[in-house]
Structure formats: structure tokens, C-alpha cells
Design a protein around this motif. Structure first.
Motif, PDB file in Angstrom:
ATOM      1  N   ARG A  57     -39.342  29.600  47.123  1.00 36.45           N
ATOM      2  CA  ARG A  57     -39.690  30.535  46.057  1.00 36.45           C
ATOM      3  C   ARG A  57     -41.214  30.657  45.971  1.00 36.45           C
ATOM      4  O   ARG A  57     -41.878  29.877  45.294  1.00 36.45           O
ATOM      5  N   ALA A  58     -41.747  31.660  46.677  1.00 37.44           N
ATOM      6  CA  ALA A  58     -43.193  31.783  46.835  1.00 37.44           C
ATOM      7  C   ALA A  58     -43.813  32.594  45.703  1.00 37.44           C
ATOM      8  O   ALA A  58     -43.128  33.189  44.881  1.00 37.44           O
ATOM      9  N   GLY A  59     -45.158  32.606  45.680  1.00 32.73           N
ATOM     10  CA  GLY A  59     -45.893  33.428  44.730  1.00 32.73           C
ATOM     11  C   GLY A  59     -46.287  32.685  43.476  1.00 32.73           C
ATOM     12  O   GLY A  59     -46.168  31.462  43.369  1.00 32.73           O
ATOM     13  N   SER A  60     -46.777  33.443  42.484  1.00 30.83           N
ATOM     14  CA  SER A  60     -47.215  32.893  41.201  1.00 30.83           C
ATOM     15  C   SER A  60     -46.410  33.529  40.081  1.00 30.83           C
ATOM     16  O   SER A  60     -45.996  34.694  40.172  1.00 30.83           O
ATOM     17  N   PHE A  61     -46.255  32.778  38.996  1.00 28.76           N
ATOM     18  CA  PHE A  61     -45.477  33.267  37.857  1.00 28.76           C
ATOM     19  C   PHE A  61     -46.370  34.163  37.000  1.00 28.76           C
ATOM     20  O   PHE A  61     -46.935  33.741  35.985  1.00 28.76           O
ATOM     21  N   SER A 151     -52.932  24.543  28.346  1.00 32.28           N
ATOM     22  CA  SER A 151     -53.003  23.116  28.629  1.00 32.28           C
ATOM     23  C   SER A 151     -52.577  22.324  27.402  1.00 32.28           C
ATOM     24  O   SER A 151     -53.010  22.623  26.282  1.00 32.28           O
ATOM     25  N   LEU A 152     -51.750  21.331  27.589  1.00 29.14           N
ATOM     26  CA  LEU A 152     -51.341  20.479  26.475  1.00 29.14           C
ATOM     27  C   LEU A 152     -52.444  19.505  26.080  1.00 29.14           C
ATOM     28  O   LEU A 152     -52.399  18.904  25.010  1.00 29.14           O
ATOM     29  N   THR A 153     -53.433  19.360  26.924  1.00 30.71           N
ATOM     30  CA  THR A 153     -54.536  18.441  26.634  1.00 30.71           C
ATOM     31  C   THR A 153     -55.547  19.047  25.679  1.00 30.71           C
ATOM     32  O   THR A 153     -55.919  18.441  24.658  1.00 30.71           O
ATOM     33  N   ASP A 154     -55.997  20.266  25.989  1.00 34.43           N
ATOM     34  CA  ASP A 154     -57.058  20.863  25.161  1.00 34.43           C
ATOM     35  C   ASP A 154     -56.718  22.264  24.656  1.00 34.43           C
ATOM     36  O   ASP A 154     -57.536  22.902  23.992  1.00 34.43           O
ATOM     37  N   GLN A 162     -53.301  28.568  38.914  1.00 34.85           N
ATOM     38  CA  GLN A 162     -53.884  27.232  38.864  1.00 34.85           C
ATOM     39  C   GLN A 162     -52.895  26.153  38.424  1.00 34.85           C
ATOM     40  O   GLN A 162     -53.251  24.979  38.414  1.00 34.85           O
ATOM     41  N   ILE A 163     -51.697  26.519  38.030  1.00 33.33           N
ATOM     42  CA  ILE A 163     -50.730  25.486  37.651  1.00 33.33           C
ATOM     43  C   ILE A 163     -50.139  24.876  38.917  1.00 33.33           C
ATOM     44  O   ILE A 163     -50.147  25.493  39.995  1.00 33.33           O
ATOM     45  N   SER A 164     -49.618  23.678  38.798  1.00 32.68           N
ATOM     46  CA  SER A 164     -49.104  22.986  39.975  1.00 32.68           C
ATOM     47  C   SER A 164     -47.887  23.708  40.535  1.00 32.68           C
ATOM     48  O   SER A 164     -47.197  24.465  39.830  1.00 32.68           O
ATOM     49  N   SER A 165     -47.606  23.450  41.814  1.00 29.52           N
ATOM     50  CA  SER A 165     -46.459  24.099  42.451  1.00 29.52           C
ATOM     51  C   SER A 165     -45.160  23.680  41.779  1.00 29.52           C
ATOM     52  O   SER A 165     -44.234  24.485  41.612  1.00 29.52           O
TER      53      SER A 165
END
Length: 487
Positions: A57-61, A151-154, A162-165
């Protein structure tokens, strides 16, 4: 409408349930099997509503104008591009479908009073929260114009590229699953084909994905007879996250065999699920399943593994009886080869008075019989007595002293018989007095700890020399299980 089977040109899936797990090793033809069913059955649009999710499942969301144009201009475009293993722009299409799922949910909300009148039900709680349960570092939120990642951090905005695969994979899969359920047609049989949904997902995420599918079936249980989710996988965490559900059946796809017969998840799977669901088993930790007859044996081997400080690499799997042990053996024989390249597992039964009748192995399971009546009989061997700080002669003296002081004790006769025996009652049932033996010797350890510590302390030198504990356990079993890696 309830159906029992799905057929392609050659593929045949029988005994359908709501969730149908097709297992098999790489190269067994699971993807081809699903595509064959999809290609033939999806042509019958009067009876079936089909969706197929390809394995790569390629590409970005994120929304893509060209994808939107293709989907709008050609209703068959999405199916065509996903009919192969490598699906370009898969996640962009998933993003479009999730936006559509929002509209569909809101329409359903408006037309369904029981949902509309429930203050706890809305798109955020019923849909977005299910996606976010799969994520650990980011969350998917409703922005001003579109969905966005934070981001749940900040709390900062994270662009989809930029999110992980793994996170991208999880969001896309969740979107596909939610869209399918929000578009089911109660007048048809609704089929969702998930081809290796575990790809790129951490084992914990694989398990959570299984829970998501179950949660959606719970939400749409009034339509259950018209829903069948078929997923091809060799993910043990995913399978085991589904194991307890009444919705689930499992079948094995073998090479060059095009009929998969599904069977409901069984008590056997639920018992071995903790082992198979352990993502490091047989990969990093090299743990091997050890099927045992009862809880006593389980506690002994757990203690043995702890005492050996990782040298004994077993994962005890508990059977409740000899019959259930046989069922577990059969289940594991059929399953292990679909999960691992070089599987190994063991099964250890009580001696029950049987002497010199070894069990036949059932590859990849090696089967053994204790060379004593039961595991507690090992308590009277020299190494176990040494753990309690004594010898056989020391036990006999302590037993005679105890007898004299406990004339009316109900187990006095058995203790006397034990002290006077020539073989330490090796092939006789001593279950009634196993903890009493420890008490007679003023040992405060439970008997299972004593035996487990003695087993865990065995060395290769013990195997090469005369050792009573190894004799009671069985030299072949000790060599194969305890010293499996030559440790």
C-alpha cells in the motif's frame, strides 16, 4: 443474506464466518487466492458488494487531485489499480475514502435516532477514536478544511509525508475498514478482502487492528449475516488478537491447493494464543512451545526457565487433560508450518505408570513421556533432595522420625511406603504427599519450586554422567528441550 462459500475460477473458500483468516507461508498463493475470488465474484453486483485491499500500500495519506479525478471519472479505476500487489497511490485513495466515510457517517447519524440521541456517539468517538487507537506518536484530527496529523508530544502539525510508514499504514487500513462498514448494503453479501494487512505494522499494531475489525462487527452486528471479512496473513499477533471472538474461523492455504476449509477458532487456539501471539517467539528469544498436561507441570517448567537464566527456552502451554493435550498437539502440527520456517515445539506427558513405551514424534512437535509417574515424583531424586539440603538417606531418617511423631496422620502409610521403597515409588502416584515431603524435610519451598530449580540447574556434564533426575525425566527429552542449543 448468509452464504457459506466463495468461489473464483479455481479458488474455493468454504464454511464462511464473519471474520475468515486464511493462513499460509510465503509463496503458498494467498494473494492469488483472494484476487481470484474477487475477480470472479465481484462481477455479480446484484448479490455481492466487494472491496479488496492489496498487500503493498504505497503513497501518503493525503488527498490527491488526480486520484480524486480518476475515482470520479471511472467507478472501476480503484478496483483495477488495486488488482495487483503493488498499488500506487493506495493511501491517497484511502484518504479520499475516509473523507467520504465521514459524510456517510453523518448521514447515518441524522437518520438514526438511537445514535443521534446518544450524547456519547459522534464521528469523533465512533470513527476518529478507532483510528487513533492504532497510533502511539500522532493523532488524526479534524482540521479546518481537512483531516490533519498532530504530534502527541507537542501538538505540532505533522505533514503526511513525515509520519512513519507503520503509522501511515495503520491509518490507511483503518480508513479502508471503516469505509467498508459504512457502505455495507444489507440487501447484499458484503465482502472485505484484506491481503496481508499486517505488512509494515509492529506486532502490537497488528493485534490492535484485529480488535478494530471485531469492534466494527460489534457495531454492525444487526447486519452480521450479510458481512464476511476475509484476510490473508501469517501474523501470529493478528490471529491471536482475534482468537477469542465468536466471529472468527481459520483455514490454511497450502501450495497448489485451491480449496481452503475454514473452521471456527477453537479452545486449542485460545490456549496457544499467548505463545503464538508473542512476537519474539522462535525469532529472537527462540522460545519453543512446550505443551504440558497440567498446571503443576507448568509451574515447574516456569521455575526451571527462570532458574536457568534463559538457557531453557520454552513457553509452557497448558492442557487440561491428556485428551486436550492430544488436541493441542494436532492443532500445533497443522499451524506451526504456516508461521515459521524451521518450527520446533515439544509436548511432555506424565508417565502414569507406563514404562518403556516412548511416544512417536509428530513433526514439527517432539513428544515425550516422563520416565516416572508424574513430575512430582522427581522430587525424590538426588538433585531435588540436594535443593532441599539433604540426601535420600537424610529423607528416610526424617520420614521415620515424622512417622513416629504423627501416628494418626492420614498419609502416614504412604510416607512409610515411600521411605521403604527401593525405587522411591518412581512409577506410583504420590500426589497426596508431594508437599508433605517438603514439610518432613522442613523445606519451606513449594515442591514445584524445588523440582524446577533442580531442572534449571542441570548441565551438559549431568547429561553425560549418571544423574537420577535426568533418568526420571528422560534423557532424550532433557537433551532436546533443556540443551536444545547445546547450552
Amino acid at each position: 443474506m448468509k452464504i457459506n462459500e466463495l468461489k473464483g475460477r479455481s479458488a474455493h473458500l468454504t464454511n464462511l464466518n464473519n471474520i475468515n483468516v486464511i493462513m499460509g507461508r510465503n509463496g503458498a498463493g494467498k494473494s492469488r487466492f483472494l484476487r481470484d475470488i474477487e475477480e470472479v465474484t465481484s462481477q455479480n453486483k446484484q448479490l455481492f458488494y466487494f472491496r479488496y485491499v492489496s498487500p503493498e500500500r504505497a503513497g501518503s495519506f493525503k488527498r490527491d487531485g488526480s486520484v480524486l479525478t480518476n475515482m470520479s471519472n471511472d467507478p472501476t479505476w480503484l478496483r483495477q489499480v488495486r488488482a495487483v500487489n503493488q498499488a500506487n497511490n493506495f493511501k491517497a485513495a484511502s484518504a479520499m475514502l475516509f473523507r467520504e466515510a465521514e459524510t456517510l457517517y453523518l448521514r447515518r447519524l441524522a437518520s438514526t435516532p438511537e445514535i443521534r440521541m446518544d450524547p456519547t456517539r459522534n464521528f469523533q468517538t465512533d470513527r476518529l477514536s478507532k483510528v487513533n487507537q492504532l497510533l502511539t506518536n500522532i493523532s488524526l484530527e479534524m482540521g479546518n478544511a481537512d483531516f490533519e496529523f498532530r504530534s502527541l508530544t507537542d501538538g505540532q502539525l505533522v505533514i503526511p509525508d513525515q509520519i512513519s510508514s507503520g503509522e501511515s499504514e495503520a491509518v490507511a487500513l483503518a480508513s479502508e475498514i471503516l469505509y467498508f462498514f459504512d457502505t455495507i448494503d444489507p440487501a447484499k453479501t458484503n465482502i472485505l478482502l484484506l491481503d496481508e494487512p499486517d505488512v509494515h505494522l509492529h506486532p502490537d499494531l497488528q493485534a490492535r487492528l484485529g480488535k478494530l475489525i471485531i469492534a466494527m462487527l460489534d457495531e454492525f452486528k444487526s447486519y452480521a449475516e450479510s458481512i464476511a471479512v476475509c484476510l490473508a496473513t501469517h501474523s501470529s499477533p493478528l490471529v491471536c488478537s482475534l482468537a477469542d471472538s465468536q466471529y472468527v474461523s481459520i483455514g490454511t492455504k497450502s501450495f497448489a491447493v485451491d480449496t481452503v476449509e475454514l473452521k471456527p477458532t477453537s479452545a486449542e487456539l485460545r490456549k496457544v494464543a499467548p505463545f503464538f501471539g508473542h512476537p519474539l517467539s522462535l525469532s529472537l528469544s527462540e522460545d519453543a512451545a512446550l505443551i504440558l498436561e497440567g498446571e503443576d507441570d507448568e509451574r515447574v517448567w516456569q521455575q526451571a526457565a527462570r532458574t536457568s537464566q534463559g538457557r531453557i527456552k520454552v513457553f509452557p502451554v497448558l492442557a487440561g487433560s491428556v485428551d486436550q493435550q492430544g488436541e493441542l498437539e494436532t492443532f500445533c502440527v497443522n499451524l506451526l508450518d504456516t508461521l515459521y520456517d524451521n518450527p520446533v515445539a515439544f509436548s511432555l506427558r506424565d508417565g502414569d505408570g507406563v514404562v518403556d513405551q516412548p511416544l512417536e514424534h509428530r513433526p514439527p512437535i517432539k513428544r515425550y513421556r516422563l520416565q516416572c509417574y508424574a513430575i512430582e515424583n522427581a522430587l525424590l531424586t538426588d538433585p531435588c533432595l540436594a535443593v532441599m539440603g539433604t540426601t535420600w538417606e537424610g529423607f528416610v531418617a526424617a520420614a521415620l522420625k515424622w512417622e513416629a511423631e504423627n501416628q494418626g496422620h492420614a498419609d502416614r502409610t504412604l510416607i512409610n511406603e515411600l521411605a521403604e521403597s527401593n525405587d522411591r515409588l518412581r512409577h506410583k502416584k504420590i500426589k497426596k504427599v508431594r508437599q508433605l515431603v517438603c514439610a518432613v524435610l522442613e523445606c519451606k519451598k513449594p515442591w514445584e519450586v524445588v523440582v524446577g530449580q533442580a531442572i534449571g540447574a542441570l548441565t551438559n556434564e549431568d547429561l553425560a554422567s549418571s544423574n537420577m533426575l535426568i533418568d526420571f525425566l528422560g534423557a532424550e527429552m532433557v537433551s532436546d528441550i533443556i540443551f536444545r542449543n547445546g547450552a
